[in-house]
Design a protein around this motif. Structure first.
Motif, PDB file in Angstrom:
ATOM      1  N   SER A 105       7.326   3.084  15.718  1.00  0.00           N
ATOM      2  CA  SER A 105       6.378   3.572  14.635  1.00  0.00           C
ATOM      3  C   SER A 105       6.729   2.809  13.274  1.00  0.00           C
ATOM      4  O   SER A 105       5.812   2.430  12.607  1.00  0.00           O
ATOM      5  CB  SER A 105       6.289   5.076  14.524  1.00  0.00           C
ATOM      6  OG  SER A 105       6.200   5.669  15.689  1.00  0.00           O
ATOM      7  N   LEU A 106       8.129   2.974  13.013  1.00  0.00           N
ATOM      8  CA  LEU A 106       8.488   2.193  11.732  1.00  0.00           C
ATOM      9  C   LEU A 106       8.172   0.927  11.822  1.00  0.00           C
ATOM     10  O   LEU A 106       7.549   0.205  10.711  1.00  0.00           O
ATOM     11  CB  LEU A 106       9.962   2.551  11.626  1.00  0.00           C
ATOM     12  CG  LEU A 106      10.371   4.045  11.592  1.00  0.00           C
ATOM     13  CD1 LEU A 106      12.114   3.898  11.021  1.00  0.00           C
ATOM     14  CD2 LEU A 106       9.598   4.610  10.338  1.00  0.00           C
ATOM     15  N   ASP A 107       8.374   0.275  12.840  1.00  0.00           N
ATOM     16  CA  ASP A 107       8.207  -1.242  12.986  1.00  0.00           C
ATOM     17  C   ASP A 107       6.680  -1.511  12.827  1.00  0.00           C
ATOM     18  O   ASP A 107       6.374  -2.409  12.048  1.00  0.00           O
ATOM     19  CB  ASP A 107       8.364  -1.648  14.402  1.00  0.00           C
ATOM     20  CG  ASP A 107       9.799  -2.382  14.601  1.00  0.00           C
ATOM     21  OD1 ASP A 107      10.356  -2.805  13.406  1.00  0.00           O
ATOM     22  OD2 ASP A 107      10.205  -2.449  15.763  1.00  0.00           O
ATOM     23  N   ASP A 157       0.781  -1.231   0.053  1.00  0.00           N
ATOM     24  CA  ASP A 157      -0.090   0.035   0.037  1.00  0.00           C
ATOM     25  C   ASP A 157       0.976   1.312  -0.069  1.00  0.00           C
ATOM     26  O   ASP A 157       1.560   1.423   1.052  1.00  0.00           O
ATOM     27  CB  ASP A 157      -0.878   0.021   1.087  1.00  0.00           C
ATOM     28  CG  ASP A 157      -1.829   1.119   1.113  1.00  0.00           C
ATOM     29  OD1 ASP A 157      -1.822   2.028   0.494  1.00  0.00           O
ATOM     30  OD2 ASP A 157      -2.815   1.175   2.287  1.00  0.00           O
ATOM     31  N   PRO A 158       0.836   2.138  -1.088  1.00  0.00           N
ATOM     32  CA  PRO A 158       1.953   3.115  -1.341  1.00  0.00           C
ATOM     33  C   PRO A 158       1.399   4.120   0.110  1.00  0.00           C
ATOM     34  O   PRO A 158       2.514   4.775   0.513  1.00  0.00           O
ATOM     35  CB  PRO A 158       1.129   3.921  -2.603  1.00  0.00           C
ATOM     36  CG  PRO A 158       0.555   3.051  -3.312  1.00  0.00           C
ATOM     37  CD  PRO A 158      -0.276   2.005  -2.321  1.00  0.00           C
ATOM     38  N   SER A 159       0.182   4.191   0.395  1.00  0.00           N
ATOM     39  CA  SER A 159      -0.031   5.178   1.663  1.00  0.00           C
ATOM     40  C   SER A 159       0.975   4.904   2.894  1.00  0.00           C
ATOM     41  O   SER A 159       1.425   5.541   3.477  1.00  0.00           O
ATOM     42  CB  SER A 159      -1.420   5.289   1.762  1.00  0.00           C
ATOM     43  OG  SER A 159      -1.889   4.081   2.540  1.00  0.00           O
ATOM     44  N   LYS A 160       0.965   3.367   3.158  1.00  0.00           N
ATOM     45  CA  LYS A 160       1.606   2.915   4.210  1.00  0.00           C
ATOM     46  C   LYS A 160       3.217   3.505   3.861  1.00  0.00           C
ATOM     47  O   LYS A 160       3.788   3.979   4.782  1.00  0.00           O
ATOM     48  CB  LYS A 160       1.534   1.517   4.211  1.00  0.00           C
ATOM     49  CG  LYS A 160       0.365   0.965   4.655  1.00  0.00           C
ATOM     50  CD  LYS A 160       0.231   0.733   6.206  1.00  0.00           C
ATOM     51  CE  LYS A 160      -1.076   0.872   6.645  1.00  0.00           C
ATOM     52  NZ  LYS A 160      -1.930  -0.138   6.473  1.00  0.00           N
ATOM     53  N   ILE A 161       3.707   3.417   2.849  1.00  0.00           N
ATOM     54  CA  ILE A 161       5.275   3.773   2.365  1.00  0.00           C
ATOM     55  C   ILE A 161       5.266   5.243   2.484  1.00  0.00           C
ATOM     56  O   ILE A 161       6.114   5.694   3.390  1.00  0.00           O
ATOM     57  CB  ILE A 161       5.496   3.292   1.047  1.00  0.00           C
ATOM     58  CG1 ILE A 161       5.369   1.966   0.729  1.00  0.00           C
ATOM     59  CG2 ILE A 161       6.932   3.753   0.309  1.00  0.00           C
ATOM     60  CD1 ILE A 161       6.463   1.090   1.519  1.00  0.00           C
ATOM     61  N   ASP A 162       4.376   6.048   2.358  1.00  0.00           N
ATOM     62  CA  ASP A 162       4.239   7.357   2.418  1.00  0.00           C
ATOM     63  C   ASP A 162       4.507   7.626   3.898  1.00  0.00           C
ATOM     64  O   ASP A 162       5.278   8.454   4.299  1.00  0.00           O
ATOM     65  CB  ASP A 162       2.974   7.949   1.929  1.00  0.00           C
ATOM     66  CG  ASP A 162       3.139   8.103   0.281  1.00  0.00           C
ATOM     67  OD1 ASP A 162       4.174   8.010  -0.283  1.00  0.00           O
ATOM     68  OD2 ASP A 162       2.078   8.481  -0.275  1.00  0.00           O
ATOM     69  N   GLU A 163       3.497   6.927   4.661  1.00  0.00           N
ATOM     70  CA  GLU A 163       3.830   7.197   6.018  1.00  0.00           C
ATOM     71  C   GLU A 163       4.996   7.151   6.495  1.00  0.00           C
ATOM     72  O   GLU A 163       5.658   7.856   7.168  1.00  0.00           O
ATOM     73  CB  GLU A 163       2.641   6.145   6.843  1.00  0.00           C
ATOM     74  CG  GLU A 163       1.876   6.792   7.943  1.00  0.00           C
ATOM     75  CD  GLU A 163       0.999   5.629   8.536  1.00  0.00           C
ATOM     76  OE1 GLU A 163       1.443   5.370   9.705  1.00  0.00           O
ATOM     77  OE2 GLU A 163       0.073   5.405   7.707  1.00  0.00           O
ATOM     78  N   PHE A 164       5.460   5.951   6.278  1.00  0.00           N
ATOM     79  CA  PHE A 164       6.870   5.433   6.374  1.00  0.00           C
ATOM     80  C   PHE A 164       7.826   6.768   6.176  1.00  0.00           C
ATOM     81  O   PHE A 164       8.722   6.985   6.861  1.00  0.00           O
ATOM     82  CB  PHE A 164       7.325   4.268   5.801  1.00  0.00           C
ATOM     83  CG  PHE A 164       8.420   3.410   6.376  1.00  0.00           C
ATOM     84  CD1 PHE A 164       8.415   2.609   7.277  1.00  0.00           C
ATOM     85  CD2 PHE A 164       9.780   3.838   5.979  1.00  0.00           C
ATOM     86  CE1 PHE A 164       9.483   2.064   7.872  1.00  0.00           C
ATOM     87  CE2 PHE A 164      10.821   3.289   6.428  1.00  0.00           C
ATOM     88  CZ  PHE A 164      10.624   2.343   7.572  1.00  0.00           C
ATOM     89  N   LYS A 165       7.797   6.903   5.048  1.00  0.00           N
ATOM     90  CA  LYS A 165       8.839   8.077   4.340  1.00  0.00           C
ATOM     91  C   LYS A 165       8.410   9.244   5.327  1.00  0.00           C
ATOM     92  O   LYS A 165       9.427  10.105   5.587  1.00  0.00           O
ATOM     93  CB  LYS A 165       8.341   8.481   2.981  1.00  0.00           C
ATOM     94  CG  LYS A 165       8.706   7.488   1.986  1.00  0.00           C
ATOM     95  CD  LYS A 165       8.159   8.194   0.665  1.00  0.00           C
ATOM     96  CE  LYS A 165       8.855   7.225  -0.599  1.00  0.00           C
ATOM     97  NZ  LYS A 165       7.859   7.579  -1.825  1.00  0.00           N
ATOM     98  N   ALA A 201      10.730  13.298   8.935  1.00  0.00           N
ATOM     99  CA  ALA A 201      10.499  14.262  10.165  1.00  0.00           C
ATOM    100  C   ALA A 201      11.900  13.938  11.068  1.00  0.00           C
ATOM    101  O   ALA A 201      12.510  14.877  11.570  1.00  0.00           O
ATOM    102  CB  ALA A 201       9.369  13.588  10.737  1.00  0.00           C
ATOM    103  N   GLU A 202      12.123  12.737  11.193  1.00  0.00           N
ATOM    104  CA  GLU A 202      13.208  12.339  12.026  1.00  0.00           C
ATOM    105  C   GLU A 202      14.619  12.685  11.540  1.00  0.00           C
ATOM    106  O   GLU A 202      15.428  13.580  12.152  1.00  0.00           O
ATOM    107  CB  GLU A 202      13.460  10.782  12.042  1.00  0.00           C
ATOM    108  CG  GLU A 202      14.340  10.189  13.113  1.00  0.00           C
ATOM    109  CD  GLU A 202      14.174  10.443  14.491  1.00  0.00           C
ATOM    110  OE1 GLU A 202      12.920  10.989  14.831  1.00  0.00           O
ATOM    111  OE2 GLU A 202      14.887  10.226  15.502  1.00  0.00           O
ATOM    112  N   SER A 203      14.919  12.769  10.358  1.00  0.00           N
ATOM    113  CA  SER A 203      16.064  13.319   9.642  1.00  0.00           C
ATOM    114  C   SER A 203      15.853  14.861  10.025  1.00  0.00           C
ATOM    115  O   SER A 203      17.015  15.523  10.267  1.00  0.00           O
ATOM    116  CB  SER A 203      16.090  13.156   8.020  1.00  0.00           C
ATOM    117  OG  SER A 203      15.948  11.701   7.817  1.00  0.00           O
TER     118      SER A 203
END
Lengths: 1551, 474
Positions: free
Chosen positions: A244-246, A87-95, A100-102
């Motif tokens: 969250s990433l996990d 699901d690309p939205s999940k990937i987006d969320e991940f990104k 944000a962390e970076s």
């Protein structure tokens, strides 16, 4: 002779002989070793292991089979899940998270190109895969078919791509983790530094360092602290980021991961079973190892393989005559799986011991409609596919292989047929099968297609491979008798330390079993062992070692399956038939030490007092004391006063100086001893009616007939037969003649004496205000509805049978004269007037003022007692006393009387000749001091009417001989002691002390059970002649047979054993007892004693006097009842184990047990339901609908704990859910039968065989079904019913306890009410009947209940009968009160009602001073309480069947919580009640619902509590309205002129 | 049998009797074989056959036939049909009813006397073998009776049965040789034992043989222990004694004495006398003959006295006590059911009662007491207290119990001199006074048992001297 080499014997021969003997010695030694090594238990253990392994293996195979199907699907599913697009939205969320962390860390933004590319790849591949999948599904439509392989390839490709994506994601995650760890590491270092610095500071303080240095260090610490909190924060952030990433990653992969997990669970389970099976039955090297360690000598070094399994019970000792030795129970050595429960259950046996009749089954296995197609598959596989049946050639136990069902797949024809794993298929359609091939072949080729084949199946295991049938009660840790604490032999007896079948003293249950055991195990009767095992039939006996109250062994909430039904039955029979009247069962050794159950008659205080009253010279005080004592014999102070008074007079009489001052009779003085204290008094009342006023009740003819043969008049009587028991005299006409002659005299003398000796009785007469004549018709309804049927049976009312009181069908024949009618009226009206200790209650049969339809008196007044009496006397009964000899002693009868008197008088001191002289002329008065009491009747001075004196003498002796006073109150026998052997330790009685006499010859000859049975049957056909002439068969052939058996018997007896082979009697069920008699055991003895009590007199009477003959009467027991009584008596061993093993109930349990005894005494359960039916329902998910939602007051809410919910969702091994429903099915209002309905709730016709039956089940307890809460009073669940029996389709129905009368009357009262008001609501009829008492303890206040039980008042106007007065003692009432409280978990013996305390009321009224007045508004509002309830003086109008109790009387009666709950929602307490919810609760409405604000301002909760407080303090409310001062002032004013008021009353006035 | 039905019992017996009769058949077969092979075949009778020939009925043939008969019996009994191989019920009843302690004791005595008198006949191998066979046959036929079986097959009674057979065998062996020797002595030939008196070596002749015997016996005991394990009897109880309560089998002879004697006498005095008497034999025995060889005629007195004491007073009483005494120590016939309810009338009367009450018609004299004496005869109190028991005892002994005392004293004091003067004159002369008196008293003690038994049977005599006050009864 010179020395030479020559020997006397040839050395060669000697060597050979030596060799041979040495060889023999070796053989002997080896044999010795082998004999010692090969114990039977080793073989048993190995077999048991094989069995257990087989069962586990079968379960494993079955599960593996079921899983293997699923496994394929799983694989596909997992492949499919791992080829899903990402699901690309999940990937987006991940990104976003990463970015944000970076950002936060001020790092360069990551490059997403690789990830994006990977995701695109995945999704492309996934699309391809999806297309392929679609094509696969549409296979056949396309010309270019794609195969599964294509799909797998496509999916694998996608999966690979997905792995790439995950790898990239994992990189970020691991980076995040690294950072997290890094921060954590930093923090650790800083924290360590801080700790070190902190300790440095501490040292410095101690050393007195300078402030400055300390300040420096402190600063350092602060710096560290700051750093730590900083790091903690960033660690939290880092952790949050990582999780969250996990989370996102897991989300993307969730479907696959879940599938993986599920599959893992199955695999783990399979592995577990496989491991378990191989642990039980090792293979390969470990098997070899085990085998080697079993070798002789080696096995001594290692005992883990096969070993003796023993339970050591140091405190539960066994009596070895000289000492109490610790028990070693080695039973588990062979009975290895005795306490094994089925996996996943706490109490279900793993290897059920099925009763023999359930082990041979015939099952019908459905076949396919047509022959199965030819197939190349092996037979086995075909059978599996078609029938779901997998078989093997094997044996669970034993060596012979058979066709065994290995496992059955669920939902297949085999499962439907009911086949189970482990079943042995013995025959198929009548063809014997010895291996699975036969069965399979038949099922595949020979069966008649479309019709089911019939399988003969042998199910279950033999002992000792089974588990104990009652693991809920025994052996398991959750049971009350864990094996580690109780072992085996304390209950079963037997030689627990033995390890071979024969030496453990197993006892066969019948001759067949014995023969089998002798054959299979070399069993023998080791009569030297003092405690042989109890045979199966008496297994319950030993409960009595530790349980001394019957209530402890009755079914209970926790153990609804009766724990010891036979024993309890026997116990009850002993109570009902009053065995203890003659055979005392003393359960006490000293005042506190218990030996066993205690059954003894209560002290005769009442009777003594009654007899004292015969003394006309009593003074008024004594008379009054005696009269009071008659009614309350348990009143110690009255008794002691009377005793002292009588003794004082006796003391006067004892001294010659004061003798003249004594007033009372000598007999009265003697009687006084009967008033002494008894150390531990007995508790049982005499079971028979009082004969003290007998002449006021019956006539001579009836009495004569009754004594002669009670069952002639009343076939169901409990009174035993004393006369005409002549079976054993059949062969001896001379002895028979003696019996006939003297028994006639005895019966006559008894009848005359009992009448003549009885006291005068004052009959009751109908009250004056009665206007109507007695009516049998009214009487019939009264008899039915006033509760008589709770205890009595009557032919007119066939639907109900009770045996608390006698069957009254024939009483009209007994009371066919004026005297009888008078007596009956008095009796019905006030039973304890005639018989003080009767259990029959006073029914308050006060005159009834008839009312018309408008509830107005019509002026007619009827007398219910007279009506009932009229009904009973109105019955036409054709019974007549027959063969009654004329009164007066004439001719031969007078001689016979004299002869019997001579028999009685004759003794070593008085020879026959002298006795005859005495009998004719009277005994010289000078002999008086030497005479026994009865003999004084014959003194010359008393001899005015010799016949009468002789008659009384013989009668008194006869009463003493037969012990009539054990059951009846007979004047003059107040101090008589029970005549029989005490039974307290009869169960251990040495059988050499039992006189078996000639019983073998009797049983082999005239008493042959087979012959006897047929004879009694025949005799029963010809009815009454039996009593007269039990022998005269008149059939010459039979007589001849008779004679031949006789001679047989003689012959047999010479050898010591009659020619009785118990094996011939196996089917009659009596072989056990015959066997037992043959080997002179006590159970056989007692069996015959109960069966034919006088038969031990066979051929012995000739050499005894008439009065030495056996006298035990014959009780009307059937074979089953006899066995129950024997079970009880055999348990009386007077050998209590160490105190800690004796059942010591806690207060609550004790209250329940003691209360039960009182409940039973007064037959409370005859009217009231004490416990509702309980249905253990097994069902499948979805069988029940979901319950409706309830909105109710918060305090009514019943929350089930999560554990309870979880338990209600547990599936059993057969995949069913379980629920325990308490309550009762809805009854048909016309028939009173439980109503069977179809799925739509419409009644099912009896002949409807199609629809599935359901019961609408009224819940009486909140319960969980399938995890959902069902509340009582809200909704009745529909329970799938059994097609054939009563109860649920699957599961068990445990009957209600009590309430038979209520159920019987239910349709009757409806019909009766409908005559007046056709609109009557059927369900409410329950409210007119005796109420169920399950929750009585929670409901009423203990003090009130106690008073109510002692002296009941009428409460509810609607009821058809009211609570009668049992005249119970305060102690009995207290036990009942405690029982009710304990049974419903309410506080007792006292309860604290806060709502009735001043402090509470004061605090409430501080806020609302007019609370009571406002609450009263609700009460008096026409729409609410007063519509149906009377309140103090106010009476409601209308149909009285709808009226409730007077509310002014609630406050002493009910507990406040109960009133609150009741008013809040009455149906939650009594589902049938007609009372509506008056104060509704609605959380969404203003003021939370409730009644109108103008009545009571406030929320519904406040209204309710105000109302409850008013009801609970109605006396206070009323008191506040009473003013005494004006009355005093008025009184003072009125009396002032007459006299001066004394100062005391002035004080009261001042109040 | 406890808990066994008739059929089950018959089955069990059949499985025993089959092998039993086979063993007997083999025994006789071996005997026949032995006779035949060792050339001891004797023709007893020739049966003339047509054709001038004659069929010789030889001893071997007879035993072969007997073997065949046993084989047939084995077949019948083993098949479970035991009624054919039982003694008739009427016969068993007759035995039960006609036996009793009197018949048994007198009967065995008479039998021993007959055996002794006609010993020359009974020791003939053929007669002995026939009797041997009959004994086994009797046992076999009786086994089918459940009551007999119950007693005999009880594992601790089996040695008694073996003892009876062993005893018969060894008694025969000794008597056989004694008779033979007596004959030889009469003919002036050397005795048998002298024919074969070469010296032999301790090793290997003695020790080796003993070793072999030891091994064989051990093996035998092991087999026995395996096949007939010792029975477990009822648990000991202080409130219930077993009924019948029996001593170990070797003491049952002593226990039988208790029936006739005071426990003190039968339990202490007489057993001590037996031991002392046995020890005294070498010192009493003056007859030098019979050393190292069997003989009867050279030492008839020793032989008869010993055999009577051993066989009659010891062995037969053991057999009686083991097999024929049942519950309550009542006598039961061999085929009678041991019913604990059997009661025997036991009304025994003391001699003093016979004498004073029945003969003289007066009451029993009481004991004397110093208190009854005239005052001038009374010793001081302390002395009177001390002497009173003695006075009482002796006054009873010589007052109430005078007849018995006289009889007993006469028996033990007057009889030996009379014996010395009459029938034992030669003994007295050769033994001297002391040795003779010891011998005579031991002999009289031994004889007192049968005498007492006879008195009990004939007169219901309880005790000759009965002073229960001082636990002194005789």
């Amino acid at each position: 002779m010179p020395a030479s080499e020559q020997t006397w014997r040839d050395q060669k021969v000697m060597h050979i002989v030596f060799g041979a003997t040495a060889l023999v010695m070796v053989i002997a030694t080896l044999w010795l070793l082998a004999k010692d090594h090969n114990r039977e238990w080793k073989k048993t253990q190995l077999t048991n292991r094989r069995k257990a392994a087989w069962v586990v293996q079968a379960r494993h195979d079955s599960m593996a089979d079921q899983f293997s199907g699923k496994m394929d699907t799983y694989d596909a599913d997992i492949r499919r899940a791992s080829s899903e697009p990402v699901d690309p939205s999940k990937i987006d969320e991940f990104k976003k998270l990463v970015e944000a962390e970076s950002d936060r860390l001020k790092e360069p933004a990551p490059n997403w190109a690789k990830l994006d590319a990977a995701v695109t790849d995945v999704n492309e591949a996934a699309t391809v895969a999806a297309e392929v999948r679609e094509k696969v599904q549409m296979v056949g439509e396309d010309e270019n078919p794609v195969t599964d392989d294509d799909l797998i390839a496509a999916e694998e490709k996608t999966a690979k791509e997905r792995v790439d994506v995950f790898n990239i994601l994992d990189d970020y995650i691991s980076e995040a983790r690294r950072r997290e760890k890094q921060i954590a590491g930093q923090r650790k270092f800083v924290a360590a530094d801080r700790t070190a610095t902190l300790s440095q500071l501490g040292l410095m303080v101690g050393e007195g360092a300078s402030e400055k240095r300390k300040a420096e260090v402190q600063e350092k610490i602060t710096g560290y602290s700051n750093k730590i909190s900083e790091l903690t924060e960033s660690l939290a952030a880092a952790n949050n980021y990582r999780t969250s990433l996990d989370g996102i990653r897991a989300d993307i992969d969730a479907t696959r991961a879940n599938l993986d997990k599920d599959r893992g669970v199955m695999q783990t389970e399979l592995k577990r079973l496989a491991d378990q099976a191989s642990a039980m039955q090792p293979t390969g090297a470990s098997r070899l190892g085990e085998w080697i360690t079993r070798w002789p000598i080696l096995n001594a070094l290692y005992s883990g393989n096969v070993r003796i399994d023993q339970i050591w019970l140091p405190d539960l000792t066994i009596n070895y005559n000289f000492s109490q030795a610790a028990r070693f129970d080695r039973c588990k050595t062979c009975h290895q799986d005795i306490s094994t429960t089925a996996p996943g259950t706490a109490t279900d046996p793993a290897f059920p011991s099925l009763p023999e009749e359930q082990r041979n089954l015939t099952l019908k296995l459905a076949t396919p409609d047509e022959a199965p197609k030819e197939s190349n598959l092996p037979q086995e596989e075909q059978v599996r596919q078609i029938y779901g049946l997998v078989m093997s050639n094997d044996s669970l136990v034993g060596s012979e292989t058979q066709a065994i069902v290995h496992y059955v797949l669920p939902g297949t024809p085999a499962a439907a047929a009911g086949l189970e794993s482990g079943d042995i298929i013995q025959a198929i359609d009548g063809i014997d099968s010895y291996d699975k091939e036969t069965v399979e072949n038949y099922l595949l080729t020979l069966a008649q297609w479309g019709t089911p084949v019939e399988l003969r199946v042998r199910r279950g295991l033999d002992h000792p491979y089974t588990s104990h049938p009652r693991l809920d009660l025994f052996l398991t840790d959750s049971s009350p008798h864990p094996e580690k604490v109780f072992g085996c032999t304390v209950c079963h007896d037997g030689q627990g330390s033995g390890t071979s079948f024969a030496w453990t003293s197993h006892t066969p249950d019948n001759a067949d079993q014995q023969a089998e055991w002798i054959r299979d195990f070399g069993w023998f009767d080791n009569h030297h062992w003092i405690f042989p095992m109890k045979p199966a039939r008496f297994v319950e006996s030993n409960c009595l070692k530790c349980h001394y109250s019957k209530g402890e062994l009755e079914p209970s909430e926790r153990f609804p399956d009766p724990p010891a039904p036979k024993l309890v039955q026997g116990w009850t029979l002993v109570e009902d038939y009053g065995c203890f009247g003659c055979h005392e069962i003393n359960g006490f050794d000293g005042p506190t030490r218990r030996l066993g159950p205690d059954m003894r008659l209560e002290p005769n205080y009442s009777e003594v007092a009654l007899q004292t009253l015969r003394d006309t010279s009593l003074n008024d005080q004594e008379r009054q004391l005696a009269q009071e004592l008659v009614l309350s014999p348990d009143n110690k102070s009255i008794r002691e006063q009377l005793f002292t008074a009588l003794k004082a007079d006796a003391k006067l009489a004892s001294s010659s100086e004061t003798r003249a001052e004594a007033r009372l009779l000598e007999t009265t003085h003697k009687l006084a001893d009967g008033l002494k204290d008894v150390e531990v008094p007995g508790t049982y009342r005499k079971v028979g009616p009082s004969l003290r006023f007998l002449k006021s009740k019956v006539e001579y003819d009836w009495l004569y007939s009754w004594i002669k043969l009670p069952k002639d008049f009343r076939p169901s009587t409990k009174m035993p037969q004393f006369f005409g028991l002549w079976e054993h005299l059949e062969t001896d006409p001379a002895e028979l003649a003696v019996s006939k002659k003297y028994e006639g005299v005895e019966i006559r003398a008894l009848s005359e004496f009992l009448l003549a000796n009885s006291s005068d009785f004052q009959y009751l007469t109908p009250p004056g205000d009665v206007t109507e004549e007695a009516s049998a018709e009214r009487g019939k309804w009264l008899f039915e509805s006033r509760g008589c049927l709770a205890c009595h049976t009557h032919n007119e009312f066939p639907g109900i049978a009770a045996n608390q009181g006698p069957d009254l069908s024939r009483v009209s024949a007994k009371f066919s004269n004026e005297k009888g009618a008078l007596w009956l009226y008095s009796w019905i009206k006030q039973p304890n007037r005639y018989h003080v200790r009767t259990k029959m209650p006073e029914l308050y049969l006060d005159p009834i003022a008839e009312k018309d339809a408008n509830n107005q008196p019509t002026g007619k007044v009827t007398d219910p007692a007279a009506d009932i009496s009229a009904f009973l006397l109105d019955q036409v009964v054709d019974w007549q006393p027959k063969d009654i000899p004329a009164r007066g002693w004439e001719g031969q009868e007078r001689e016979a009387l004299a002869d019997l008197a001579v028999e009685w008088l004759t003794s070593d001191a008085i020879p026959t000749k002298r006795a005859r002289e005495f009998v004719t002329k009277g005994i010289p008065d000078s002999l008086e001091p030497k005479l026994k009491a009865d003999e004084k009747l014959l003194l010359k001075k008393n001899f005015t009417n010799p016949t009468e004196q002789l008659q009384n003498f013989v009668a008194r002796r006869t009463i003493s001989k037969y012990g009539c006073f054990g059951c009846h109150d007979i004047p003059g026998f107040e101090d008589a002691k029970p005549i029989g052997t005490g039974l307290a330790d009869w169960g251990r009685k040495d059988s050499s002390k039992l006189a078996f006499e000639n019983i073998h010859s009797f049983l082999a000859g005239p008493g042959n059970p087979k012959k006897h049975d047929t004879e009694t049957h025949a005799a029963a056909d010809t009815a009454d002649t039996h009593a007269e002439a039990p022998v005269k068969s008149g059939d010459p052939a039979a007589d001849a047979a008779h004679a031949s058996t006789d001679s047989h018997a003689e012959e047999g007896h010479a050898g010591g054993h009659g020619h009785l082979d118990p094996a011939d009697f196996v089917n009659d069920g009596i072989s056990y007892y015959l066997q037992s008699l043959v080997s002179h055991s006590r159970d056989g003895f007692i069996w015959q004693k109960l069966r034919a009590p006088r038969s031990y007199d066979y051929k012995t009477t000739k050499n005894k006097t008439y009065n030495e003959r056996l006298r035990m009467p014959k009780f009307p027991f059937n074979e089953e009842e006899r066995e129950a009584v024997i079970t009880f008596v055999l348990g009386l061993v007077s050998e209590p184990p160490a105190d800690k093993f004796v059942y010591h109930p806690n207060d609550r349990q004790k209250a329940i047990v003691e209360g039960k005894a009182v409940l039973e005494t007064f037959n409370c359960a005859g009217c009231h339901t004490m416990r509702m039916e309980m249905w253990d329902v097994a069902f499948h998910d979805g069988d029940f609908e979901s319950p409706v939602d309830v909105v109710d007051f918060p305090f009514l809410e019943h929350k089930f704990s999560e554990q309870e919910v979880a338990e209600s969702l547990v599936l059993d091994p057969r995949g069913r859910l379980h629920s325990r429903l308490v309550g009762q099915p809805v009854m048909n209002e016309e028939t009173g039968e439980p109503l069977k309905v179809d799925i739509d709730g419409l009644p099912i016709e009896p002949d409807d065989m199609e629809s599935d039956p359901y019961y609408r089940f009224t819940l009486w307890r909140d319960t969980l079904i399938d995890g959902e809460a069902w509340f009582m009073g809200i909704q009745d669940p529909m329970v799938p019913g059994s097609r054939t029996d009563y109860g649920p389709a699957e599961g068990a129905a445990f009957p209600a306890w009590g309430g038979d009368l209520a159920r019987y009357l239910f349709p009757k009262v409806i019909a009766h009410a409908k005559q007046a008001n056709p609109q009557v609501k059927g369900a409410e009829a329950w409210g007119w009947l005796p109420p169920p008492l399950m929750m009585e303890g929670e409901k009423v206040q203990t003090g009130w209940l106690h008073a109510f039980l002692m002296d009941p008042i009428a409460i509810r106007p609607a009821v058809v009968m009211r609570m009668p007065n049992f005249h119970m003692s305060s102690d009995e009432a207290a036990k009942l009160v405690d029982y009710f409280a304990a049974a419903s978990n309410a506080p007792f013996p006292y309860e604290y009602n806060k709502q009735q305390r001043q402090s509470y009321l004061a605090s409430q009224e501080k806020e609302r001073p007019e609370r009571f007045a406002e609450a009263m508004n609700i009460v008096v509002d026409g729409n609410y309480c007063v519509k149906c309830h009377a309140v103090e003086d106010f009476q409601p109008q209308g149909d009285p069947t709808t009226f409730g109790p007077n509310l002014a009387n609630v406050h002493p009666r009910l507990r406040p919580e109960y009133v609150r709950d009741w008013v809040a929602n009455p149906k939650r307490i009594l589902p049938y009640t007609g009372m509506p919810v008056n104060i509704p609760y609605n959380p969404d409405a203003p003021y939370l619902g409730g009644v109108a604000q103008k009545l009571f301002e406030g929320t519904s909760l406040e209204q309710l509590s105000g109302l409850v407080d008013l009801l609970m303090n109605f006396d206070l409310y009323a008191k506040r309205k009473t003013q005494v001062s004006p009355l005093v002032e008025a009184a003072a004013a009125a009396s002032a002129p007459a006299q001066a008021t004394p100062p005391e009353s002035g004080e009261t006035g001042g109040e | 049998m406890h808990g066994l039905s008739e059929a089950q019992f018959q089955n069990m017996v059949a499985s025993f009797l089959g092998p039993y009769y086979i063993a007997l058949a083999i025994m006789n077969g071996l005997a026949a074989l032995y006779l035949w092979r060792s050339n001891q075949v004797k023709t007893w009778w020739s049966f003339p056959l047509p054709g001038g020939k004659a069929l010789a009925i030889t001893n071997a043939l007879i035993w072969l036939v007997v073997a065949l008969v046993f084989a047939v019996l084995a077949g019948i009994a083993g098949s479970g049909n035991t009624s054919l191989v039982s003694l008739p019920e009427s016969f068993r009843d007759v035995i039960d009813q006609s036996t009793g302690p009197v018949i048994y004791s007198v009967g065995t005595t008479v039998m021993l006397v007959i055996l002794f008198i006609f010993r020359a006949f009974f020791v003939k191998p053929v007669v002995a073998w026939a009797i041997w066979n009959l004994m086994w046959l009797f046992l076999g036929l009786s086994m089918t009776d459940p009551d007999f079986y119950d007693i005999v097959a009880k594992p601790d009674n089996v040695p008694i049965v073996m003892l009876v057979f062993l005893l018969a065998f060894f008694t025969w062996l000794a008597t056989f040789r004694a008779v033979e020797n007596d004959k030889r002595i009469r003919n002036g030939e050397p005795v048998l034992e002298k024919l074969d008196d070469e010296k032999i070596l301790v090793w290997p002749d003695l020790v080796y043989t003993e070793l072999i015997c030891m091994i064989a016996l051990t093996a035998f005991l092991i087999f026995w222990a395996i096949l007939l394990p010792a029975p477990l009897e009822e648990a000991a109880s202080s409130v219930k004694t077993p009924n019948p309560s029996k001593a170990p089998w070797y003491f049952l002879g002593l226990q039988e004495m208790l029936v006739y004697y005071d426990p003190w006498m039968a339990g202490v005095v007489l057993p001590s006398m037996i031991v002392a008497g046995l020890m005294a034999i070498p010192y009493i025995d003056f007859n030098k003959k019979g050393n190292g060889y069997y003989t009867i005629e050279e030492r008839p007195f020793s032989y008869i006295v010993f055999q009577f004491g051993f066989l009659e007073m010891w062995i037969t009483l053991i057999v009686l006590g083991t097999l024929l005494r049942g519950p309550n120590w009542n006598f039961f016939g061999p085929y009678e059911h041991w019913s604990p309810y059997k009661v025997e009338a036991l009304n025994n009367v003391n001699l003093s009662e016979y004498f004073w009450q029945r003969m003289l018609g007066m009451s029993l004299p009481g004991a004397l007491n110093f208190a009854d004496f005239p005052s001038y005869l009374q010793p001081p109190t302390w002395l009177a207290d001390f002497l009173n028991p003695f006075l009482q005892f002796f006054s009873l002994l010589f007052g109430r119990e005078l007849p018995g005392t006289l009889l007993v004293l006469g028996y033990f004091i007057a009889l030996p001199p009379i014996m010395a003067l009459t029938i034992f004159r030669k003994f007295y002369q050769r033994m001297g006074f002391i040795r003779f008196m010891v011998m005579a008293n031991l002999l009289l003690f031994m004889a007192s048992l049968p005498i007492k038994m006879v008195l009990r049977w004939v007169f219901n005599l309880k005790y000759l001297i009965s002073i229960p006050e001082f636990f002194f009864n005789f």
